[in-house]
Design a protein around this motif. Structure first.
Motif, PDB file in Angstrom:
ATOM      1  N   PRO A  22       0.862  -1.264   0.035  1.00 60.26           N
ATOM      2  CA  PRO A  22      -0.219   0.046   0.059  1.00 60.26           C
ATOM      3  C   PRO A  22       0.860   1.138   0.039  1.00 60.26           C
ATOM      4  O   PRO A  22       1.991   1.213   0.509  1.00 60.26           O
ATOM      5  CB  PRO A  22      -0.907  -0.300   1.338  1.00 60.26           C
ATOM      6  CG  PRO A  22      -0.026  -1.020   2.092  1.00 60.26           C
ATOM      7  CD  PRO A  22       0.697  -2.041   1.252  1.00 60.26           C
ATOM      8  N   SER A  63       0.612   5.120   1.208  1.00 56.31           N
ATOM      9  CA  SER A  63      -0.196   6.088   1.854  1.00 56.31           C
ATOM     10  C   SER A  63       0.322   7.499   1.466  1.00 56.31           C
ATOM     11  O   SER A  63       1.230   7.832   1.027  1.00 56.31           O
ATOM     12  CB  SER A  63       0.366   6.084   3.426  1.00 56.31           C
ATOM     13  OG  SER A  63       1.719   6.182   3.610  1.00 56.31           O
ATOM     14  N   ILE A  64      -0.765   8.357   1.658  1.00 55.74           N
ATOM     15  CA  ILE A  64      -0.545   9.676   1.257  1.00 55.74           C
ATOM     16  C   ILE A  64       0.022  10.713   2.232  1.00 55.74           C
ATOM     17  O   ILE A  64      -0.763  10.967   3.308  1.00 55.74           O
ATOM     18  CB  ILE A  64      -1.794  10.352   0.460  1.00 55.74           C
ATOM     19  CG1 ILE A  64      -2.618   9.468  -0.543  1.00 55.74           C
ATOM     20  CG2 ILE A  64      -1.542  11.519  -0.272  1.00 55.74           C
ATOM     21  CD1 ILE A  64      -1.664   9.077  -1.875  1.00 55.74           C
ATOM     22  N   SER A  65       0.913  11.632   2.035  1.00 53.27           N
ATOM     23  CA  SER A  65       1.620  12.276   3.279  1.00 53.27           C
ATOM     24  C   SER A  65       0.697  13.788   3.075  1.00 53.27           C
ATOM     25  O   SER A  65       0.217  13.770   1.845  1.00 53.27           O
ATOM     26  CB  SER A  65       2.892  12.605   3.218  1.00 53.27           C
ATOM     27  OG  SER A  65       3.350  13.381   1.772  1.00 53.27           O
ATOM     28  N   GLU A 122       2.728   9.069  -4.376  1.00 51.93           N
ATOM     29  CA  GLU A 122       1.814   9.403  -3.934  1.00 51.93           C
ATOM     30  C   GLU A 122       0.899  10.270  -4.613  1.00 51.93           C
ATOM     31  O   GLU A 122      -0.436  10.159  -4.606  1.00 51.93           O
ATOM     32  CB  GLU A 122       2.000  10.409  -2.485  1.00 51.93           C
ATOM     33  CG  GLU A 122       2.936   9.324  -1.438  1.00 51.93           C
ATOM     34  CD  GLU A 122       3.254  10.154  -0.515  1.00 51.93           C
ATOM     35  OE1 GLU A 122       2.970  11.267  -0.370  1.00 51.93           O
ATOM     36  OE2 GLU A 122       4.234   9.744   0.474  1.00 51.93           O
ATOM     37  N   ARG A 126      -3.098   9.628  -5.642  1.00 49.96           N
ATOM     38  CA  ARG A 126      -4.038  10.689  -5.207  1.00 49.96           C
ATOM     39  C   ARG A 126      -4.959  11.039  -6.248  1.00 49.96           C
ATOM     40  O   ARG A 126      -6.258  11.351  -6.225  1.00 49.96           O
ATOM     41  CB  ARG A 126      -3.352  11.772  -4.375  1.00 49.96           C
ATOM     42  CG  ARG A 126      -4.196  12.803  -4.090  1.00 49.96           C
ATOM     43  CD  ARG A 126      -5.237  12.099  -2.620  1.00 49.96           C
ATOM     44  NE  ARG A 126      -6.023  12.924  -2.363  1.00 49.96           N
ATOM     45  CZ  ARG A 126      -7.229  13.277  -2.617  1.00 49.96           C
ATOM     46  NH1 ARG A 126      -7.803  12.869  -3.934  1.00 49.96           N
ATOM     47  NH2 ARG A 126      -8.287  14.218  -2.144  1.00 49.96           N
ATOM     48  N   GLU A 139      -0.582  15.824   0.078  1.00 47.51           N
ATOM     49  CA  GLU A 139      -2.358  16.182  -0.051  1.00 47.51           C
ATOM     50  C   GLU A 139      -2.313  17.717  -0.318  1.00 47.51           C
ATOM     51  O   GLU A 139      -3.328  18.045  -1.206  1.00 47.51           O
ATOM     52  CB  GLU A 139      -2.809  15.797   1.328  1.00 47.51           C
ATOM     53  CG  GLU A 139      -4.415  15.764   1.467  1.00 47.51           C
ATOM     54  CD  GLU A 139      -4.883  14.609   0.391  1.00 47.51           C
ATOM     55  OE1 GLU A 139      -4.568  13.633   0.591  1.00 47.51           O
ATOM     56  OE2 GLU A 139      -5.905  15.084  -0.169  1.00 47.51           O
TER      57      GLU A 139
END
Lengths: 202, 272
Positions: free
Chosen positions: B32, B34-36, B227, B231, B40
């Protein structure tokens, strides 16, 4: 497999560069010298194109004679390569370049890098992050306070400097970790190129 | 034990690293991503742009840093084109224009976009920070012609812009100088939001500008590019490389642990 000249040459040069990890060899040195030579040639070509576009063409085609001044100043930079006592002429454009550069950056640096950064540390101590920012900033500033010995003089300076030292060690560790991450990224990209774009295995 | 650890040929580590990084590239695992908060924020600024808005992308990286920062620029350019945002591409590093051209080439050959109307490559301007200041004050004067020697004042996209206040966002993708510091300094007093994409090693030193609010978003290296791709719902080469990145880090951590073990065992045994 893509056998086009550009892709194949780029793949061979990539392998040549990584072959240095095994040991220094002729293939690596060929790639190294090619890279330096091409880089220098490319920079000269781009620089000349810039001079032509911004100064020579407007001067010759549009009659913007004021551009003779920067062209002359630019030419004076090369006088440092002259034999004899005329090298000092290069200092004139150099002084102009340094003066302009400092004036341009100093004008905005006070606001962008001084006032704004200080403002960013004047924050409420209502979270762990904010406390770390304030304590870390004060600690590092204390470490670089050279007007008094750490063991005497200002009370608490010794412990402030100690905190600053650990904060900097953490920062250097983060920088090293990022350095490793960046190098792995470069390796991934080259492997994607060799095994994907060249060999067609991805 | 410590003698064995200390005598391991570094080339074995290179081979192990090569194999471990290569394996997930050929057979992805699907770890996976993850978006920091950095990514974002970057995405939020781009996402709120409207069709027809104009932004600047300054491509200030060389081929050596391209694999780390290039995928960021590719992902963002694709996102901007999908949103019908217009892009003025510039460079203040001599190696930059061909890097920018690589990004826009797929759109030169179709995809419903037109060079000079939807995007433009203005090429390179020498002078580093001085050139950036000149560009912000008068774009067409700083770049009299584009990368293909077309006079800038005849390019449709350039008709509606004069200075930096005429664009919504300025993005800088950099590997050094010129980079975030130069852009933050020279955009002080102008209206556009600043977004920064840098190579991984520059991430920590650029973060203070993000914390102070001087830049609205920050991307650091291939990880951030992955990321952003996730996103934006457009997974690409960066996202495909994240399994390899994670496993590569495991090898490095193990190598560091073994190195430290050898050092402490050697010290305990009296060796220097």
């Amino acid at each position: 497999m893509n056998l086009s000249v550009g892709i194949t040459l780029a793949a061979i040069m990539t392998i040549a560069c990584y072959s240095y990890l095994w040991r220094e060899n002729t293939l690596y040195r060929i790639a190294e010298h090619l890279f330096v030579g091409l880089g220098a040639g490319y920079s000269i070509a781009m620089g000349w194109n810039n001079v032509k576009t911004n100064a020579i063409n407007p001067l010759l085609n549009d009659g913007q004679y004021i551009l003779i001044v920067p062209l002359l100043l630019g030419a004076l930079l090369f006088t440092r390569f002259l034999p004899g006592s005329n090298k000092w002429l290069a200092r004139i454009p150099m002084a102009f370049l340094v003066g302009t550069g400092i004036a341009l950056s100093a004008r905005a640096a006070v606001l962008a890098e001084f006032v704004q950064q200080i403002r960013a540390t004047i924050i409420p101590l209502n979270s762990v992050n904010n406390i770390l920012i304030v304590v870390g900033t004060i600690g590092v500033l204390a470490y670089f306070f050279f007007s008094s010995k750490f063991t005497e003089g200002i009370p608490g300076l010794k412990y402030g400097a100690l905190v600053g030292r650990y904060v900097m060690m953490a920062a250097f560790g983060a920088a090293f970790g990022n350095g490793v991450m960046g190098r792995i990224s470069l390796l991934i990209s080259r492997l994607q190129f060799i095994f994907g774009s060249w060999l067609g295995l991805m | 034990m410590e003698k064995f650890l200390a005598s391991i040929d570094r080339r074995y580590i290179y081979i192990v690293l090569l194999l471990v990084v290569l394996f997930p590239l050929i057979r992805p695992i699907g770890l996976p991503i993850s978006i920091s908060s950095w990514t974002e924020s970057f995405y939020a600024v781009i996402d709120q742009l409207q069709a027809g808005d104009i932004v600047v992308m300054s491509i200030d990286y060389s081929p050596s840093g391209g694999p780390d920062v290039g995928p960021q620029a590719v992902a963002i350019f694709d996102h901007l084109m999908a949103k019908n945002v217009k892009v003025i591409g510039v460079s203040f590093l001599a190696e930059g224009p061909p890097q920018l051209q690589q990004i826009i080439n797929p759109y030169m050959e179709g995809r419903g976009k037109t060079y000079g109307v939807d995007f433009v490559n203005l090429g390179y301007a020498a002078g580093l920070e001085t050139a950036i200041a000149a560009f912000n004050a008068d774009m067409k004067r700083a770049f009299p012609v584009d990368f293909f020697n077309t006079p800038t004042n005849t390019i449709p996209l350039m008709q509606s812009v004069t200075d930096a206040n005429d664009v919504k966002v300025v993005m800088n993708f950099a590997t050094g100088i010129p980079g975030p510091a130069e852009w933050v300094r020279q955009l002080a007093g102008f209206s556009p939001d600043i977004l920064i994409g840098v190579v991984t090693v520059m991430g920590p030193q650029t973060e203070p500008y993000y914390q102070s609010g001087q830049i609205k978003g920050l991307l650091s290296g291939l990880r951030s590019a992955a990321e952003y791709e996730v996103r934006a719902g457009m997974p690409g080469s960066a996202a495909a490389g994240m399994d390899a990145q994670s496993l590569g880090h495991v090898v490095i951590i193990l190598a560091m642990a073994l190195g430290n073990l050898a050092y402490f065992l050697g010290r305990k045994g009296g060796a220097k």
